[in-house]
Motif scaffolding. Sequence first.
Motif, short mmCIF file in Angstrom:
data_model
loop_
_atom_site.label_atom_id
_atom_site.label_comp_id
_atom_site.label_asym_id
_atom_site.label_seq_id
_atom_site.Cartn_x
_atom_site.Cartn_y
_atom_site.Cartn_z
N MET A 95 3.59 6.86 -6.18
CA MET A 95 4.69 5.91 -5.97
C MET A 95 4.11 4.67 -5.31
O MET A 95 3.26 4.77 -4.41
CB MET A 95 5.78 6.50 -5.08
N ILE A 96 4.56 3.49 -5.73
CA ILE A 96 4.05 2.22 -5.23
C ILE A 96 5.17 1.43 -4.57
O ILE A 96 6.23 1.25 -5.15
CB ILE A 96 3.43 1.38 -6.36
N GLN A 120 2.33 14.47 3.37
CA GLN A 120 2.32 13.36 2.41
C GLN A 120 1.00 12.59 2.48
O GLN A 120 0.54 12.19 3.55
CB GLN A 120 3.46 12.39 2.72
N LYS A 121 0.39 12.36 1.32
CA LYS A 121 -0.86 11.60 1.25
C LYS A 121 -0.52 10.14 0.98
O LYS A 121 0.27 9.84 0.08
CB LYS A 121 -1.76 12.18 0.17
N MET A 122 -1.14 9.25 1.76
CA MET A 122 -0.74 7.84 1.70
C MET A 122 -1.93 6.89 1.71
O MET A 122 -2.93 7.13 2.38
CB MET A 122 0.18 7.53 2.89
N LEU A 123 -1.77 5.81 0.96
CA LEU A 123 -2.76 4.74 0.90
C LEU A 123 -2.09 3.43 1.28
O LEU A 123 -1.00 3.12 0.80
CB LEU A 123 -3.30 4.60 -0.53
N VAL A 124 -2.73 2.66 2.13
CA VAL A 124 -2.20 1.35 2.51
C VAL A 124 -2.69 0.31 1.52
O VAL A 124 -3.87 0.29 1.15
CB VAL A 124 -2.68 0.98 3.93
N LEU A 125 -1.79 -0.55 1.08
CA LEU A 125 -2.13 -1.64 0.17
C LEU A 125 -2.04 -2.94 0.95
O LEU A 125 -1.00 -3.25 1.54
CB LEU A 125 -1.15 -1.66 -1.01
N THR A 126 -3.12 -3.70 1.02
CA THR A 126 -3.12 -4.91 1.82
C THR A 126 -4.04 -5.97 1.24
O THR A 126 -4.95 -5.66 0.47
CB THR A 126 -3.55 -4.59 3.28
N SER A 127 -3.80 -7.22 1.63
CA SER A 127 -4.65 -8.32 1.18
C SER A 127 -5.84 -8.52 2.10
O SER A 127 -6.85 -9.09 1.71
CB SER A 127 -3.84 -9.62 1.12
N LEU A 170 12.16 7.88 -2.22
CA LEU A 170 11.15 8.88 -1.86
C LEU A 170 11.61 10.33 -2.06
O LEU A 170 10.89 11.12 -2.68
CB LEU A 170 10.70 8.67 -0.42
N PRO A 171 12.75 10.71 -1.51
CA PRO A 171 13.15 12.12 -1.63
C PRO A 171 13.33 12.58 -3.08
O PRO A 171 13.13 13.75 -3.39
CB PRO A 171 14.50 12.17 -0.89
N ALA A 172 13.68 11.64 -3.95
CA ALA A 172 13.93 12.00 -5.35
C ALA A 172 12.64 12.15 -6.15
O ALA A 172 12.51 13.06 -6.96
CB ALA A 172 14.83 10.96 -6.00
N VAL A 173 11.66 11.25 -5.92
CA VAL A 173 10.45 11.26 -6.75
C VAL A 173 9.34 12.12 -6.17
O VAL A 173 8.47 12.59 -6.90
CB VAL A 173 9.93 9.83 -6.99
N ARG A 174 9.33 12.34 -4.86
CA ARG A 174 8.33 13.19 -4.20
C ARG A 174 6.91 12.97 -4.72
O ARG A 174 6.32 13.86 -5.35
CB ARG A 174 8.73 14.66 -4.33
N PRO A 175 6.34 11.80 -4.49
CA PRO A 175 4.99 11.51 -4.99
C PRO A 175 3.91 12.30 -4.25
O PRO A 175 4.10 12.69 -3.10
CB PRO A 175 4.84 10.01 -4.69
N GLU A 176 2.82 12.56 -4.94
CA GLU A 176 1.67 13.20 -4.27
C GLU A 176 0.91 12.16 -3.45
O GLU A 176 0.36 12.48 -2.39
CB GLU A 176 0.76 13.84 -5.32
N VAL A 177 0.85 10.94 -3.98
CA VAL A 177 0.20 9.85 -3.25
C VAL A 177 1.16 8.67 -3.19
O VAL A 177 1.69 8.23 -4.20
CB VAL A 177 -1.11 9.40 -3.93
N LEU A 178 1.39 8.18 -1.98
CA LEU A 178 2.27 7.04 -1.75
C LEU A 178 1.41 5.82 -1.41
O LEU A 178 0.62 5.86 -0.46
CB LEU A 178 3.22 7.35 -0.59
N ILE A 179 1.54 4.74 -2.19
CA ILE A 179 0.80 3.51 -1.94
C ILE A 179 1.77 2.48 -1.38
O ILE A 179 2.77 2.16 -2.02
CB ILE A 179 0.16 2.98 -3.24
N VAL A 202 2.59 7.05 -12.58
CA VAL A 202 3.52 6.40 -11.67
C VAL A 202 4.89 7.05 -11.83
O VAL A 202 5.46 7.09 -12.92
CB VAL A 202 3.64 4.89 -11.98
N VAL A 203 5.42 7.57 -10.71
CA VAL A 203 6.72 8.24 -10.76
C VAL A 203 7.80 7.46 -10.01
O VAL A 203 8.97 7.83 -10.04
CB VAL A 203 6.63 9.67 -10.19
N GLY A 204 7.39 6.37 -9.34
CA GLY A 204 8.37 5.59 -8.61
C GLY A 204 7.83 4.26 -8.14
O GLY A 204 6.63 4.12 -7.91
N GLU A 205 8.73 3.28 -8.04
CA GLU A 205 8.37 1.95 -7.52
C GLU A 205 9.47 1.49 -6.57
O GLU A 205 10.62 1.88 -6.71
CB GLU A 205 8.26 0.93 -8.66
#
Length: 207
Positions: free
Chosen positions: A13-14, A84-91, A51-60, A37-40
Motif C-alpha cells: 500500500m502506498i 506491520q512492515k513499513m518503508l518511509v518515502l521521502t525526498s 488500512l484495515p480493509a487492504v491489510r498490506p504486507e508492506v506499507l510505503i 499494489v493493493v491500496g493507495e
Amino acid sequence: MTAKLTDAPVRVMIVDDHEVVRRGIVTVIDASPSLSVVGEASTVDEALRRLPAVRPEVLIVDLQLPDGTGIDVMRRARELEPLQKMLVLTSFDDDSALRESRAVGASGMLLKSSRSRDIVVAIERVAEGLTVWPARAPEEDDELSATDQRIVELIGDGCTNKEIADELGIAEKTVKNRITAILHALGLQRRTQVAAREAARRRAGWK
C-alpha cells in the motif's frame, strides 16, 4: 502478520499526496511479478480508513502529508498490526526523519529519486524482514544484530560463506541473506567492501 508461506506477490500500500510520484511507484511495483499494489491513499485520513480493509504486507508512507505526517500513519498502522512492515518515502535523507521513522517501527527509508530496481529490491527486502536504511557513520554498526556483527568480523578474517555458516551453526543460504542485509544496512555494494571496512575498523581501534 506471519511470514509468507506461498509465492504470492507481496501486498503493498502506498501513501503519498503527490499523484505523479504515487503513480510512478505504482507503475514500478505493478511491473514486478513479486509485488502487487493493493491500496493507495493521499492523506492521513484516507490511509487510516483504507488500512484495515487492504491489510498490506508492506506499507510505503510519505513523511509529509496534507493533514498530518507519515509518522501518524505508521504509528496507527502498528496499532492495527503490531508486525506491520513499513518503508518511509521521502525526498531527503535527513537524520531527524530517520530517527522518527525508526522510533515508530519503520524498516527502512526509500528516496523518491530511487531507481526502479532499487524500489523493488527495497520492498522485497522489507517484506523478508530485512532493513534498508541509508548508510551512516561507523557508529551505526550498533544497528546490526549480534549475529550480523559476528559475520562482519568473520568476513574481516577472510572466511568464506561456508566457513561462516560452519562457525555460526547456520545454513550457508542464511549467511548469504544476512550479508545482503548487512550490505544494505551499511550502504555498501560488495562483500569486499565489508572486509575492507572491517580492516579499517581494526586499524583504527573502533569498538
